[in-house]
Design a protein around this motif. Structure first.
Motif, PDB file in Angstrom:
ATOM      1  N   ALA A 107       3.759   5.702  -5.672  1.00 56.12           N
ATOM      2  CA  ALA A 107       3.611   5.684  -7.106  1.00 56.12           C
ATOM      3  C   ALA A 107       2.718   6.802  -7.520  1.00 56.12           C
ATOM      4  O   ALA A 107       2.523   7.352  -8.605  1.00 56.12           O
ATOM      5  CB  ALA A 107       3.340   4.300  -7.545  1.00 56.12           C
ATOM      6  N   GLU A 108       1.591   6.898  -6.524  1.00 53.18           N
ATOM      7  CA  GLU A 108       0.357   7.915  -6.949  1.00 53.18           C
ATOM      8  C   GLU A 108       0.897   9.294  -7.083  1.00 53.18           C
ATOM      9  O   GLU A 108       0.593  10.172  -7.972  1.00 53.18           O
ATOM     10  CB  GLU A 108      -0.734   7.767  -6.063  1.00 53.18           C
ATOM     11  CG  GLU A 108      -2.011   8.539  -6.595  1.00 53.18           C
ATOM     12  CD  GLU A 108      -3.204   8.163  -5.729  1.00 53.18           C
ATOM     13  OE1 GLU A 108      -3.993   9.148  -5.856  1.00 53.18           O
ATOM     14  OE2 GLU A 108      -3.165   7.374  -4.926  1.00 53.18           O
ATOM     15  N   LEU A 144       8.061  -0.302  -9.704  1.00 55.12           N
ATOM     16  CA  LEU A 144       7.170  -1.499  -9.526  1.00 55.12           C
ATOM     17  C   LEU A 144       7.157  -2.369 -10.623  1.00 55.12           C
ATOM     18  O   LEU A 144       6.492  -1.710 -11.752  1.00 55.12           O
ATOM     19  CB  LEU A 144       5.770  -0.960  -9.040  1.00 55.12           C
ATOM     20  CG  LEU A 144       5.767   0.128  -7.889  1.00 55.12           C
ATOM     21  CD1 LEU A 144       4.560   0.769  -7.713  1.00 55.12           C
ATOM     22  CD2 LEU A 144       6.558  -0.283  -6.943  1.00 55.12           C
ATOM     23  N   LEU A 163       1.183  -6.031  -6.212  1.00 55.31           N
ATOM     24  CA  LEU A 163       1.146  -5.167  -5.168  1.00 55.31           C
ATOM     25  C   LEU A 163      -0.496  -4.746  -4.745  1.00 55.31           C
ATOM     26  O   LEU A 163      -0.621  -4.482  -3.726  1.00 55.31           O
ATOM     27  CB  LEU A 163       1.915  -3.885  -5.342  1.00 55.31           C
ATOM     28  CG  LEU A 163       3.572  -4.187  -5.613  1.00 55.31           C
ATOM     29  CD1 LEU A 163       4.124  -3.079  -5.853  1.00 55.31           C
ATOM     30  CD2 LEU A 163       3.945  -4.768  -4.312  1.00 55.31           C
ATOM     31  N   GLU A 164      -1.091  -4.289  -6.024  1.00 56.01           N
ATOM     32  CA  GLU A 164      -2.452  -4.097  -5.537  1.00 56.01           C
ATOM     33  C   GLU A 164      -3.183  -5.116  -5.077  1.00 56.01           C
ATOM     34  O   GLU A 164      -4.300  -4.855  -4.320  1.00 56.01           O
ATOM     35  CB  GLU A 164      -3.157  -3.749  -7.023  1.00 56.01           C
ATOM     36  CG  GLU A 164      -2.485  -2.294  -7.546  1.00 56.01           C
ATOM     37  CD  GLU A 164      -3.192  -2.009  -8.916  1.00 56.01           C
ATOM     38  OE1 GLU A 164      -3.763  -3.126  -9.576  1.00 56.01           O
ATOM     39  OE2 GLU A 164      -2.730  -0.859  -9.461  1.00 56.01           O
ATOM     40  N   GLN A 184       0.967  -1.312   0.170  1.00 57.89           N
ATOM     41  CA  GLN A 184      -0.103   0.125  -0.066  1.00 57.89           C
ATOM     42  C   GLN A 184       0.970   1.446  -0.001  1.00 57.89           C
ATOM     43  O   GLN A 184       0.507   2.319  -0.642  1.00 57.89           O
ATOM     44  CB  GLN A 184      -0.739  -0.035   1.243  1.00 57.89           C
ATOM     45  CG  GLN A 184      -1.939   1.167   1.234  1.00 57.89           C
ATOM     46  CD  GLN A 184      -2.513   1.308   2.575  1.00 57.89           C
ATOM     47  OE1 GLN A 184      -1.917   1.432   3.684  1.00 57.89           O
ATOM     48  NE2 GLN A 184      -3.895   1.059   2.442  1.00 57.89           N
ATOM     49  N   PRO A 214       2.906  -4.117 -10.818  1.00 55.73           N
ATOM     50  CA  PRO A 214       1.868  -3.512  -9.740  1.00 55.73           C
ATOM     51  C   PRO A 214       0.641  -4.084  -9.440  1.00 55.73           C
ATOM     52  O   PRO A 214       0.294  -3.870  -8.401  1.00 55.73           O
ATOM     53  CB  PRO A 214       1.620  -2.056 -10.773  1.00 55.73           C
ATOM     54  CG  PRO A 214       2.675  -2.172 -11.707  1.00 55.73           C
ATOM     55  CD  PRO A 214       3.045  -3.394 -12.021  1.00 55.73           C
ATOM     56  N   GLU A 215       0.194  -4.950 -10.490  1.00 48.87           N
ATOM     57  CA  GLU A 215      -0.838  -5.817 -10.041  1.00 48.87           C
ATOM     58  C   GLU A 215      -0.757  -6.559  -8.900  1.00 48.87           C
ATOM     59  O   GLU A 215      -1.724  -6.797  -8.281  1.00 48.87           O
ATOM     60  CB  GLU A 215      -1.430  -6.549 -11.586  1.00 48.87           C
ATOM     61  CG  GLU A 215      -0.490  -7.726 -11.687  1.00 48.87           C
ATOM     62  CD  GLU A 215       0.685  -7.225 -12.217  1.00 48.87           C
ATOM     63  OE1 GLU A 215       1.534  -8.156 -12.554  1.00 48.87           O
ATOM     64  OE2 GLU A 215       0.936  -6.178 -12.817  1.00 48.87           O
ATOM     65  N   LEU A 219       2.444   1.801  -3.462  1.00 49.18           N
ATOM     66  CA  LEU A 219       1.269   2.245  -4.243  1.00 49.18           C
ATOM     67  C   LEU A 219       1.057   3.748  -4.221  1.00 49.18           C
ATOM     68  O   LEU A 219       0.600   4.505  -5.051  1.00 49.18           O
ATOM     69  CB  LEU A 219       0.242   1.352  -4.339  1.00 49.18           C
ATOM     70  CG  LEU A 219       0.338  -0.025  -4.729  1.00 49.18           C
ATOM     71  CD1 LEU A 219      -1.105  -0.907  -4.491  1.00 49.18           C
ATOM     72  CD2 LEU A 219       0.350  -0.058  -6.323  1.00 49.18           C
ATOM     73  N   GLN A 220       0.971   4.072  -3.075  1.00 43.89           N
ATOM     74  CA  GLN A 220       0.631   5.433  -2.549  1.00 43.89           C
ATOM     75  C   GLN A 220       1.943   6.249  -3.075  1.00 43.89           C
ATOM     76  O   GLN A 220       1.481   7.576  -3.569  1.00 43.89           O
ATOM     77  CB  GLN A 220       0.556   5.608  -1.112  1.00 43.89           C
ATOM     78  CG  GLN A 220      -0.848   5.070  -0.464  1.00 43.89           C
ATOM     79  CD  GLN A 220      -0.939   5.228   0.907  1.00 43.89           C
ATOM     80  OE1 GLN A 220       0.277   5.464   1.666  1.00 43.89           O
ATOM     81  NE2 GLN A 220      -2.284   4.883   1.612  1.00 43.89           N
TER      82      GLN A 220
END
Length: 229
Positions: free
Chosen positions: A161-162, A217, A223-224, A155, A220-221, A158-159
């Protein structure tokens, strides 16, 4: 400020402000440059306005009574910080400081209120931002309560990366911001040694990689899925 107007049109909410409103709101802003390590405000300070990040990066954190720091977020260009002050009139809820030399645009609270009272659509855009932050805070709280450590680390990546992600070929995402394992551990709410083991396992599996010191990443999928409750 042409740059701020473009920022507001494209990043102020998911839909963006109209060109006319963005231009008028940009005229209220005051440009501001800060050095790395400078503190914009501390938790408990009066909420006197918000900042749009045009260049650089800021960290949002909280300090315990003992002086321990909890890193809540790292924010980059295209984001707004301190927006709650424009809506609730209360003191700052966290400390914000510059991680890198940064160029900002400061919008003073009273000037914003006068403008928004005349243009209620601006309040709807601010609520979009606050709603997004609330959802993110809920996700972090839920992750701390229910996700195992790999999910919390996923998480966090991913944050980041956003905020700092740059798309590469084959669906890969480069986090264009250099972070230490201690930074990631702090955001994930875990010991650095444990986070290091997770990151090293993912490197060996090809889930993430390092490119010139940046985390990439690769999947990414994965990690999601790991970050899903």
């Amino acid at each position: 400020m042409v740059e701020l107007r473009q920022f507001l049109e494209n990043s102020f909410s998911l839909e963006g402000l109209s060109h006319d409103l963005a231009e008028k709101l940009a005229n209220l802003a005051r440009p501001l440059s800060v050095k790395a390590g400078a503190t914009l405000f501390e938790a408990g300070d009066p909420g006197n306005g918000c900042y749009a990040i045009l260049e650089g990066s800021l960290k949002v954190s909280m300090l315990s009574v003992e002086g321990d720091e909890q890193l809540l977020a790292v924010m980059g260009p295209g984001e707004i910080v301190g927006e709650l002050a424009l809506l609730d009139g209360r003191a700052r809820s966290a400390t914000v400081s510059a991680l890198k030399p940064s160029r900002l645009a400061f919008i003073e609270k009273h000037a914003f209120e006068r403008f928004a009272d005349e243009n209620p659509a601006v309040y709807r855009h601010m609520l979009s931002i606050v709603g997004k932050r609330l959802r993110q805070a809920n996700d972090v709280l839920a992750a701390r309560s229910f996700l195992p450590l790999p999910g919390r680390v996923a998480q966090t990546l991913l944050q980041l990366a956003e905020s700092f992600g740059k798309p590469l070929e084959d669906g890969r995402v480069l986090i264009h911001y250099k972070l230490s394992q201690a930074d990631i551990a702090n955001m994930a709410g875990a010991a650095r040694e444990n986070v290091s083991r997770v990151l090293n396992d993912w490197k060996r599996a090809g889930t993430i990689s390092r490119i010139s010191g940046y985390y990439c990443l690769e999947r990414p999928e994965f990690l999601e899925q790991a970050a899903t409750l």
